[in-house]
Write a protein that holds these residues in place. Structure first.
Motif, PDB file in Angstrom:
ATOM      1  N   CYS A  26       1.542 -20.577  56.307  1.00 59.44           N
ATOM      2  CA  CYS A  26       1.105 -20.562  54.909  1.00 59.44           C
ATOM      3  C   CYS A  26       2.176 -21.073  53.940  1.00 59.44           C
ATOM      4  O   CYS A  26       1.912 -21.234  52.756  1.00 59.44           O
ATOM      5  CB  CYS A  26       0.648 -19.169  54.503  1.00 59.44           C
ATOM      6  SG  CYS A  26      -0.866 -18.664  55.369  1.00 59.44           S
ATOM      7  N   HIS A  27       3.374 -21.326  54.466  1.00 63.86           N
ATOM      8  CA  HIS A  27       4.407 -21.939  53.634  1.00 63.86           C
ATOM      9  C   HIS A  27       4.052 -23.398  53.343  1.00 63.86           C
ATOM     10  O   HIS A  27       4.420 -23.938  52.308  1.00 63.86           O
ATOM     11  CB  HIS A  27       5.773 -21.850  54.324  1.00 63.86           C
ATOM     12  CG  HIS A  27       6.901 -22.352  53.492  1.00 63.86           C
ATOM     13  ND1 HIS A  27       7.458 -21.614  52.478  1.00 63.86           N
ATOM     14  CD2 HIS A  27       7.567 -23.523  53.518  1.00 63.86           C
ATOM     15  CE1 HIS A  27       8.425 -22.309  51.918  1.00 63.86           C
ATOM     16  NE2 HIS A  27       8.515 -23.487  52.531  1.00 63.86           N
ATOM     17  N   ARG A  28       3.307 -24.001  54.267  1.00 64.59           N
ATOM     18  CA  ARG A  28       2.896 -25.398  54.103  1.00 64.59           C
ATOM     19  C   ARG A  28       1.662 -25.477  53.200  1.00 64.59           C
ATOM     20  O   ARG A  28       0.851 -24.562  53.132  1.00 64.59           O
ATOM     21  CB  ARG A  28       2.586 -26.018  55.468  1.00 64.59           C
ATOM     22  CG  ARG A  28       3.805 -26.091  56.385  1.00 64.59           C
ATOM     23  CD  ARG A  28       3.495 -26.858  57.669  1.00 64.59           C
ATOM     24  NE  ARG A  28       2.440 -26.277  58.482  1.00 64.59           N
ATOM     25  CZ  ARG A  28       2.606 -25.295  59.368  1.00 64.59           C
ATOM     26  NH1 ARG A  28       3.798 -24.769  59.554  1.00 64.59           N
ATOM     27  NH2 ARG A  28       1.590 -24.838  60.076  1.00 64.59           N
ATOM     28  N   LEU A  29       1.530 -26.610  52.546  1.00 62.14           N
ATOM     29  CA  LEU A  29       0.375 -26.867  51.700  1.00 62.14           C
ATOM     30  C   LEU A  29      -0.900 -26.839  52.542  1.00 62.14           C
ATOM     31  O   LEU A  29      -0.957 -27.445  53.613  1.00 62.14           O
ATOM     32  CB  LEU A  29       0.529 -28.236  51.028  1.00 62.14           C
ATOM     33  CG  LEU A  29      -0.595 -28.676  50.096  1.00 62.14           C
ATOM     34  CD1 LEU A  29      -0.703 -27.755  48.892  1.00 62.14           C
ATOM     35  CD2 LEU A  29      -0.355 -30.113  49.652  1.00 62.14           C
ATOM     36  N   HIS A  30      -1.902 -26.113  52.063  1.00 60.70           N
ATOM     37  CA  HIS A  30      -3.194 -26.039  52.741  1.00 60.70           C
ATOM     38  C   HIS A  30      -4.259 -25.640  51.713  1.00 60.70           C
ATOM     39  O   HIS A  30      -3.926 -25.282  50.592  1.00 60.70           O
ATOM     40  CB  HIS A  30      -3.155 -25.044  53.922  1.00 60.70           C
ATOM     41  CG  HIS A  30      -2.887 -23.628  53.508  1.00 60.70           C
ATOM     42  ND1 HIS A  30      -1.634 -23.164  53.134  1.00 60.70           N
ATOM     43  CD2 HIS A  30      -3.710 -22.569  53.394  1.00 60.70           C
ATOM     44  CE1 HIS A  30      -1.698 -21.883  52.836  1.00 60.70           C
ATOM     45  NE2 HIS A  30      -2.957 -21.492  52.971  1.00 60.70           N
ATOM     46  N   GLY A  31      -5.510 -25.724  52.105  1.00 65.31           N
ATOM     47  CA  GLY A  31      -6.581 -25.419  51.175  1.00 65.31           C
ATOM     48  C   GLY A  31      -7.592 -24.442  51.728  1.00 65.31           C
ATOM     49  O   GLY A  31      -7.633 -24.186  52.935  1.00 65.31           O
ATOM     50  N   HIS A  32      -8.390 -23.907  50.832  1.00 67.26           N
ATOM     51  CA  HIS A  32      -9.444 -22.959  51.180  1.00 67.26           C
ATOM     52  C   HIS A  32     -10.661 -23.219  50.308  1.00 67.26           C
ATOM     53  O   HIS A  32     -10.544 -23.738  49.200  1.00 67.26           O
ATOM     54  CB  HIS A  32      -9.016 -21.509  50.904  1.00 67.26           C
ATOM     55  CG  HIS A  32      -7.873 -21.019  51.702  1.00 67.26           C
ATOM     56  ND1 HIS A  32      -7.967 -20.686  53.027  1.00 67.26           N
ATOM     57  CD2 HIS A  32      -6.587 -20.793  51.351  1.00 67.26           C
ATOM     58  CE1 HIS A  32      -6.795 -20.259  53.461  1.00 67.26           C
ATOM     59  NE2 HIS A  32      -5.935 -20.320  52.454  1.00 67.26           N
ATOM     60  N   THR A  33     -11.807 -22.795  50.798  1.00 67.90           N
ATOM     61  CA  THR A  33     -12.971 -22.596  49.950  1.00 67.90           C
ATOM     62  C   THR A  33     -12.971 -21.112  49.637  1.00 67.90           C
ATOM     63  O   THR A  33     -13.297 -20.277  50.483  1.00 67.90           O
ATOM     64  CB  THR A  33     -14.275 -23.009  50.661  1.00 67.90           C
ATOM     65  OG1 THR A  33     -14.208 -24.405  50.941  1.00 67.90           O
ATOM     66  CG2 THR A  33     -15.486 -22.714  49.788  1.00 67.90           C
ATOM     67  N   PHE A  34     -12.535 -20.772  48.454  1.00 71.61           N
ATOM     68  CA  PHE A  34     -12.444 -19.380  48.034  1.00 71.61           C
ATOM     69  C   PHE A  34     -13.818 -18.903  47.571  1.00 71.61           C
ATOM     70  O   PHE A  34     -14.586 -19.663  46.971  1.00 71.61           O
ATOM     71  CB  PHE A  34     -11.471 -19.231  46.866  1.00 71.61           C
ATOM     72  CG  PHE A  34     -10.029 -19.416  47.229  1.00 71.61           C
ATOM     73  CD1 PHE A  34      -9.244 -18.349  47.619  1.00 71.61           C
ATOM     74  CD2 PHE A  34      -9.444 -20.673  47.172  1.00 71.61           C
ATOM     75  CE1 PHE A  34      -7.918 -18.515  47.940  1.00 71.61           C
ATOM     76  CE2 PHE A  34      -8.112 -20.859  47.483  1.00 71.61           C
ATOM     77  CZ  PHE A  34      -7.343 -19.786  47.872  1.00 71.61           C
ATOM     78  N   LYS A  35     -14.117 -17.636  47.843  1.00 70.26           N
ATOM     79  CA  LYS A  35     -15.310 -16.990  47.301  1.00 70.26           C
ATOM     80  C   LYS A  35     -14.829 -15.807  46.474  1.00 70.26           C
ATOM     81  O   LYS A  35     -13.979 -15.032  46.922  1.00 70.26           O
ATOM     82  CB  LYS A  35     -16.248 -16.521  48.406  1.00 70.26           C
ATOM     83  CG  LYS A  35     -17.528 -15.894  47.862  1.00 70.26           C
ATOM     84  CD  LYS A  35     -18.578 -15.674  48.939  1.00 70.26           C
ATOM     85  CE  LYS A  35     -18.283 -14.424  49.712  1.00 70.26           C
ATOM     86  NZ  LYS A  35     -19.394 -14.042  50.620  1.00 70.26           N
ATOM     87  N   VAL A  36     -15.353 -15.698  45.272  1.00 74.24           N
ATOM     88  CA  VAL A  36     -14.980 -14.616  44.363  1.00 74.24           C
ATOM     89  C   VAL A  36     -16.242 -13.843  43.999  1.00 74.24           C
ATOM     90  O   VAL A  36     -17.263 -14.447  43.658  1.00 74.24           O
ATOM     91  CB  VAL A  36     -14.329 -15.179  43.079  1.00 74.24           C
ATOM     92  CG1 VAL A  36     -14.086 -14.077  42.059  1.00 74.24           C
ATOM     93  CG2 VAL A  36     -13.040 -15.914  43.406  1.00 74.24           C
ATOM     94  N   ALA A  37     -16.176 -12.531  44.094  1.00 78.91           N
ATOM     95  CA  ALA A  37     -17.273 -11.665  43.657  1.00 78.91           C
ATOM     96  C   ALA A  37     -16.775 -10.797  42.512  1.00 78.91           C
ATOM     97  O   ALA A  37     -15.757 -10.111  42.649  1.00 78.91           O
ATOM     98  CB  ALA A  37     -17.773 -10.795  44.804  1.00 78.91           C
TER      99      ALA A  37
END
Length: 122
Positions: A26-37
């Protein structure tokens, strides 16, 4: 008796966690599709039969969505260490003044991991 409602949103964003060792993935650049409720608790308002119009929640979320979606979260003010926990707290602090009935913010960074914030630090 109070009722609890929720509305869910998604956004895509990149981040890295600067405070973990360089060897951590997780120190490296990465992405997510975040879900927020966003969860709100309050009485059912008559004659509408609802706690709040879901459209009002969506309107309040939209400025945050504009700040987060397809952005590098580390560059968003207040998110230099954008863990799920810090993101949930950041969202809470942005929305709580608008929604005193906000009782919980849930952030999923993927299908199996996330954080729940209930304003304990505020």
């Amino acid at each position: 008796m109070p009722m609890e409602i929720f509305k869910e949103f998604t956004f895509q964003a990149a981040h890295r966690l600067p405070n973990v060792p360089p060897s951590h993935k997780c120190h490296r650049l990465h992405g997510h599709t975040f879900k927020v409720a966003l969860h709100l608790r309050g009485p059912v308002q008559e004659p509408y039969g609802w706690v709040m119009d879901f459209a009002d929640i969506g309107q309040a979320w939209e400025p945050l969505h504009q700040q987060l979606d397809h952005h590098f979260l580390n560059e968003v003010e207040g998110l230099s260490n954008p863990t799920s926990e810090n993101l949930a707290r950041w969202i809470w602090r942005k929305l709580r003044p608008t929604f005193p009935m906000l009782c919980q913010v849930v952030v999923h960074e993927n299908t199996t991991c996330g954080a729940i914030y209930r304003g304990e630090d505020d």
